[in-house]
Design a protein around this motif. Structure first.
Motif, PDB file in Angstrom:
ATOM      1  N   ALA A  12       0.831  -1.208   0.000  1.00 47.04           N
ATOM      2  CA  ALA A  12       0.000   0.000   0.000  1.00 47.04           C
ATOM      3  C   ALA A  12       0.862   1.254   0.000  1.00 47.04           C
ATOM      4  N   TRP A  23       1.898   7.077  -6.553  1.00 43.45           N
ATOM      5  CA  TRP A  23       0.771   7.887  -7.015  1.00 43.45           C
ATOM      6  C   TRP A  23       0.940   9.353  -6.600  1.00 43.45           C
ATOM      7  N   LEU A  77      -4.772  -3.371  -2.495  1.00 40.15           N
ATOM      8  CA  LEU A  77      -5.662  -2.417  -3.145  1.00 40.15           C
ATOM      9  C   LEU A  77      -7.045  -2.427  -2.480  1.00 40.15           C
ATOM     10  N   LEU A  78      -7.489  -3.619  -2.054  1.00 40.23           N
ATOM     11  CA  LEU A  78      -8.774  -3.737  -1.371  1.00 40.23           C
ATOM     12  C   LEU A  78      -8.696  -3.255   0.065  1.00 40.23           C
ATOM     13  N   VAL A  88      -5.576   0.411   0.566  1.00 36.29           N
ATOM     14  CA  VAL A  88      -5.511   1.575  -0.325  1.00 36.29           C
ATOM     15  C   VAL A  88      -6.891   2.188  -0.585  1.00 36.29           C
ATOM     16  N   LEU A  89      -7.818   1.417  -1.165  1.00 36.49           N
ATOM     17  CA  LEU A  89      -9.115   1.985  -1.530  1.00 36.49           C
ATOM     18  C   LEU A  89      -9.913   2.460  -0.317  1.00 36.49           C
ATOM     19  N   PRO A  90     -10.052   1.659   0.749  1.00 36.46           N
ATOM     20  CA  PRO A  90     -10.808   2.160   1.902  1.00 36.46           C
ATOM     21  C   PRO A  90     -10.185   3.389   2.538  1.00 36.46           C
ATOM     22  N   TYR A  91      -8.859   3.408   2.693  1.00 36.85           N
ATOM     23  CA  TYR A  91      -8.217   4.540   3.351  1.00 36.85           C
ATOM     24  C   TYR A  91      -8.396   5.819   2.546  1.00 36.85           C
ATOM     25  N   VAL A  92      -8.271   5.723   1.212  1.00 39.46           N
ATOM     26  CA  VAL A  92      -8.445   6.911   0.377  1.00 39.46           C
ATOM     27  C   VAL A  92      -9.885   7.408   0.463  1.00 39.46           C
ATOM     28  N   LEU A  93     -10.848   6.495   0.378  1.00 36.63           N
ATOM     29  CA  LEU A  93     -12.257   6.886   0.447  1.00 36.63           C
ATOM     30  C   LEU A  93     -12.604   7.469   1.811  1.00 36.63           C
ATOM     31  N   GLU A  94     -12.043   6.904   2.876  1.00 37.95           N
ATOM     32  CA  GLU A  94     -12.306   7.431   4.216  1.00 37.95           C
ATOM     33  C   GLU A  94     -11.683   8.814   4.387  1.00 37.95           C
TER      34      GLU A  94
END
Length: 270
Positions: free
Chosen positions: A18, A25, A182-183, A186-192
């Motif tokens: 992550a 990025w 990614l699941l 990465v994705l949850p932390y960015v969305l949160e």
């Protein structure tokens, strides 16, 4: 992955991937940052490492729904602390607490006490994670702060995860860890992070009560971890609490743009 490199090895490997993804990025710059900004990002990283390790140790011993219910106790505490202005606001954390207890059923003699302890510790860390994620979102543009915090998280997890994983890495494990990273995270932390720029920590904490219900359903469908009628009632309670809390969860105003943000970087708030 637990069978191959253990829970702590899995936690470290996913956090490391992550960190790599987000560093590539965001390419965050340290020059010009205030020391306080870096301390907040580092604290979030330490919280994330502890939360991930404790949660993985918990789900290695107890069902997913129970582990996630206990983990939610941290955000629930944040919600109870934050929703104090109107009596009605206390209804949603209270309803969520009833749901968590119905899902976890800690009074049963067959419960794995060590697993429950790990779940509770992950909850304490998750409460801190909610608070410091909002602070990082207010201080850093985009996902720069998150990239730095996950780098710290990987470094903090390394002393615990590497000894368990060394000698057991394979192509399958490494590639699987990259996909899993990614699941989560990465994705949850960015969305949160984006959500906490728009919501109060109290609303976010209660909204996260969806997690135990989703975990219980995943455990049922994929791992054959059945739920009782009492646990189904608990699932309904946490969903209702989430819907009720988020209706009053908008922040009064967006936080100001962080000082020292790199030129040309547009904040996620816009």
């Amino acid at each position: 992955m637990f069978d191959e490199i253990g829970p702590m090895g899995t936690a470290f490997t996913r956090l490391a991937w992550a960190a790599v993804f987000l560093l590539l990025w965001a390419r965050p710059r340290l020059r010009g940052r205030e020391p306080g900004d870096l301390r907040v990002a580092a604290t979030l990283g330490a919280m994330s490492a502890a939360m991930t390790i404790f949660y993985f140790l918990a789900v290695d011993r107890i069902p997913l729904g129970v582990a996630s219910s206990l983990e939610f106790l941290g955000p629930l505490g944040v919600a109870i602390f934050g929703l104090r202005r109107r009596r009605l606001d206390l209804l949603w954390p209270a309803l969520a607490a009833v749901g968590v207890l119905a899902l976890a059923r800690p009074w049963e003699g067959s419960a794995d006490l060590v697993g429950l302890l790990f779940g509770a510790l992950s909850g304490a860390c998750l409460g801190g994670y909610v608070v410091f994620t909002q602070k990082v979102g207010d201080r850093f543009a985009g996902v720069d702060g998150l990239a730095l915090s996950l780098t710290v998280a990987a470094l903090c997890a390394a002393p615990f995860g590497l000894p368990q994983a060394v000698g057991h890495f394979s192509i399958t494990v490494v590639v699987g860890a990259a996909a899993a990273a990614l699941l989560l995270p990465v994705l949850p932390y960015v969305l949160e992070l984006v959500a906490l720029r728009r919501l109060t920590t109290a609303a976010m904490g209660t909204l996260m009560s969806f997690e135990p219900g989703i975990a219980a359903v995943v455990g049922l469908v994929l791992l054959s971890q059945s739920m009782t009628l009492l646990q189904c009632f608990g699932l309904l309670c946490v969903v209702l609490a989430s819907l009720g809390a988020v209706r009053r969860g908008s922040r009064p105003e967006l936080a100001p743009e962080p000082l020292g943000a790199p030129a040309g970087v547009e904040s996620a708030r816009s």
